[in-house]
Scaffold this motif. Structure first.
Motif, mmCIF file in Angstrom:
data_model
loop_
_atom_site.group_PDB
_atom_site.id
_atom_site.type_symbol
_atom_site.label_atom_id
_atom_site.label_comp_id
_atom_site.label_asym_id
_atom_site.label_seq_id
_atom_site.Cartn_x
_atom_site.Cartn_y
_atom_site.Cartn_z
ATOM 1 N N THR A 245 6.168 8.772 0.024
ATOM 2 C CA THR A 245 8.286 9.061 -0.124
ATOM 3 C C THR A 245 7.499 10.783 -0.700
ATOM 4 N N ALA A 246 6.887 11.539 -0.489
ATOM 5 C CA ALA A 246 6.657 12.724 -0.238
ATOM 6 C C ALA A 246 6.834 12.883 0.743
ATOM 7 N N ALA A 247 5.976 12.317 1.538
ATOM 8 C CA ALA A 247 6.382 12.390 3.269
ATOM 9 C C ALA A 247 7.617 12.567 4.109
ATOM 10 N N HIS A 248 8.351 11.500 3.212
ATOM 11 C CA HIS A 248 10.014 11.526 4.148
ATOM 12 C C HIS A 248 10.695 12.016 2.783
ATOM 13 N N ALA A 249 10.425 12.360 1.960
ATOM 14 C CA ALA A 249 11.293 13.096 0.728
ATOM 15 C C ALA A 249 12.554 12.293 0.844
ATOM 16 N N VAL A 250 12.139 11.051 0.523
ATOM 17 C CA VAL A 250 12.596 9.945 0.065
ATOM 18 C C VAL A 250 12.624 9.782 -0.968
ATOM 19 N N PRO A 251 13.771 9.159 -2.306
ATOM 20 C CA PRO A 251 13.478 8.317 -3.958
ATOM 21 C C PRO A 251 13.088 7.026 -3.648
ATOM 22 N N LEU A 252 12.098 6.643 -4.037
ATOM 23 C CA LEU A 252 11.864 5.426 -4.383
ATOM 24 C C LEU A 252 12.787 3.954 -4.087
ATOM 25 N N ASN A 253 13.528 4.272 -5.699
ATOM 26 C CA ASN A 253 14.687 3.864 -6.096
ATOM 27 C C ASN A 253 16.644 4.630 -5.872
ATOM 28 N N GLU A 254 16.666 3.494 -5.620
ATOM 29 C CA GLU A 254 18.759 4.009 -5.498
ATOM 30 C C GLU A 254 19.202 4.092 -7.226
ATOM 31 N N ILE A 255 20.070 4.492 -8.076
ATOM 32 C CA ILE A 255 20.819 5.261 -8.656
ATOM 33 C C ILE A 255 20.796 3.694 -9.528
ATOM 34 N N GLY A 256 20.015 3.745 -10.310
ATOM 35 C CA GLY A 256 20.085 2.547 -10.836
ATOM 36 C C GLY A 256 19.561 0.984 -10.607
ATOM 37 N N ALA A 257 18.773 0.643 -9.677
ATOM 38 C CA ALA A 257 18.198 -0.293 -8.995
ATOM 39 C C ALA A 257 17.136 -0.425 -8.925
ATOM 40 N N PRO A 258 16.476 -1.789 -9.147
ATOM 41 C CA PRO A 258 14.990 -1.774 -9.066
ATOM 42 C C PRO A 258 14.510 -1.738 -7.317
ATOM 43 N N PHE A 259 13.210 -1.826 -7.511
ATOM 44 C CA PHE A 259 12.805 -1.960 -6.270
ATOM 45 C C PHE A 259 11.248 -2.993 -6.578
ATOM 46 N N THR A 260 10.826 -3.093 -5.180
ATOM 47 C CA THR A 260 9.792 -4.470 -4.982
ATOM 48 C C THR A 260 8.736 -4.108 -4.462
ATOM 49 N N VAL A 261 7.031 -3.958 -4.885
ATOM 50 C CA VAL A 261 6.122 -3.906 -3.979
ATOM 51 C C VAL A 261 5.458 -5.154 -3.578
ATOM 52 N N THR A 262 5.557 -4.878 -2.317
ATOM 53 C CA THR A 262 4.570 -6.945 -2.157
ATOM 54 C C THR A 262 3.140 -6.162 -0.904
ATOM 55 N N THR A 263 3.549 -7.229 -0.095
ATOM 56 C CA THR A 263 2.352 -7.174 1.149
ATOM 57 C C THR A 263 2.673 -7.467 2.326
ATOM 58 N N GLY A 264 1.873 -7.349 3.437
ATOM 59 C CA GLY A 264 2.189 -7.373 4.572
ATOM 60 C C GLY A 264 2.386 -9.155 4.557
ATOM 61 N N ARG A 265 1.607 -9.812 4.269
ATOM 62 C CA ARG A 265 1.598 -11.185 4.066
ATOM 63 C C ARG A 265 3.065 -11.789 3.423
ATOM 64 N N GLN A 266 3.322 -11.662 2.587
ATOM 65 C CA GLN A 266 4.401 -12.003 1.811
ATOM 66 C C GLN A 266 5.455 -11.940 2.383
ATOM 67 N N LEU A 267 5.296 -10.717 3.088
ATOM 68 C CA LEU A 267 6.390 -10.473 4.367
ATOM 69 C C LEU A 267 7.052 -11.166 4.973
ATOM 70 N N ARG A 268 5.846 -11.642 5.496
ATOM 71 C CA ARG A 268 5.998 -12.470 6.833
ATOM 72 C C ARG A 268 6.019 -13.898 5.850
ATOM 73 N N GLU A 269 5.327 -15.132 5.242
ATOM 74 C CA GLU A 269 5.464 -15.784 4.795
ATOM 75 C C GLU A 269 6.690 -16.316 3.850
ATOM 76 N N THR A 270 7.532 -15.694 2.720
ATOM 77 C CA THR A 270 8.811 -15.507 2.635
ATOM 78 C C THR A 270 9.853 -14.964 2.616
ATOM 79 N N GLY A 271 9.270 -13.649 4.005
ATOM 80 C CA GLY A 271 11.121 -13.302 3.940
ATOM 81 C C GLY A 271 11.136 -11.916 2.491
ATOM 82 N N TRP A 272 12.265 -11.076 2.845
ATOM 83 C CA TRP A 272 12.739 -10.129 2.315
ATOM 84 C C TRP A 272 12.904 -11.101 0.712
ATOM 85 N N PRO A 273 11.915 -9.981 -0.433
ATOM 86 C CA PRO A 273 12.223 -10.281 -2.157
ATOM 87 C C PRO A 273 13.615 -10.506 -2.066
#
Length: 272
Positions: free
Chosen positions: A168-196
């Motif tokens: 996030t520092a490299a891109h100067a972008v906030p991790l979350n939007e205002i009042g919104a959650p975010f999810t941290v996961t793996t590439g394998r999970q994204l491939r096998e189960t899709g977008w959380p």
């Protein structure tokens, strides 16, 4: 020099390979231990061991005599640094969790053998340098727990800067939007189960296959970095459908040049 006494094992978060990511607490701990263990993953990945050696060289101070009454005491010696060969996962074990579990057993055995062979008996302090932070998608703590079952070991955790922060520092972008959650996961999970379903913002770690190719790119922004926070950092961003192929090509080229790659990315769905 077989050690059968008490051992304090410090898992020291060192950030993403940039020596400037070390906290003052991490520097102090590196100077306080008796032994530092550095894993070597073999040819093509020895840069990783080299980076750990460089961090130690820059962070560990040469021993100096104390002043006053302490001057009569011998200065504390610098910690001994020992590299060990890291075992590889057994491809014959088809179940992913079982394969990782067996691999962690093998690593724990090598840790204990290396500690016992390189420290005198009695209380000893051992340091292990962990990329990023020991608590985030890193198995070092789980491996260390195995040692507690067979030896008198106490764990000490020194937090570090994570690859998410470096991204996030490299891109100067906030991790979350205002009042919104975010999810941290793996590439394998994204491939096998899709977008959380839990969030519109997803951080993908441990992805060796550019798993963003498995999702519908429409309306998705991506912020991608390889070697985040390091001198050779590479960063690309934009609409996923526009930059996906550029990221794939850039990643392949960087891995071929360096022999290894660490990358991470953030995906965000547009709310419009």
């Amino acid at each position: 020099m077989m050690n059968s006494g008490k051992i304090e094992l410090s898992l020291i978060g060192i950030g993403t390979g940039n020596p400037q990511h070390l906290t003052l607490e991490a520097v102090a701990e590196l100077n306080a231990v008796d032994l530092i263990l550095i894993p070597n993953k073999g040819a093509g990945k020895d840069d990783l061991a080299g980076l750990r050696q460089e961090i130690c060289a820059r962070a560990i101070s040469a021993p100096t005599p104390a002043s006053g009454a302490e001057r009569r005491k011998a200065p504390r010696p610098a910690p001994r640094i020992v590299e060990f060969d890291l075992p590889v996962r057994d491809p014959a074990i088809t179940d992913y969790k079982a394969r990782v579990d067996r691999w962690h057993d093998a690593i724990a055995r090598i840790w204990l053998e290396t500690i016992r062979a390189n420290l005198p008996t009695g209380l000893a302090r051992v340091g292990f340098l962990v990329w990023g932070d020991p608590s985030l998608y890193d198995s070092t703590m789980r491996i260390a727990e195995r040692l507690k079952a067979v030896s008198d070991i106490r764990l000490k955790i020194i937090p570090g800067i994570t690859s998410i922060q470096a991204l996030t520092a490299a891109h100067a972008v906030p991790l979350n939007e205002i009042g919104a959650p975010f999810t941290v996961t793996t590439g394998r999970q994204l491939r096998e189960t899709g977008w959380p379903a839990t969030a519109d913002t997803v951080v993908i770690m441990l992805d060796g296959e550019c798993s963003f190719q498995a999702i519908d790119p429409k309306g998705v922004e991506i912020w991608w970095s390889a070697y985040a926070g390091m001198e050779n950092q590479i960063s690309l961003s934009g609409p996923l459908e526009d930059v996906a192929q550029q990221i794939i090509a850039t990643r392949a080229k960087a891995r071929a040049e360096h022999g290894w790659i660490m990358d991470i990315y953030l995906l965000r769905k547009s709310r419009s």
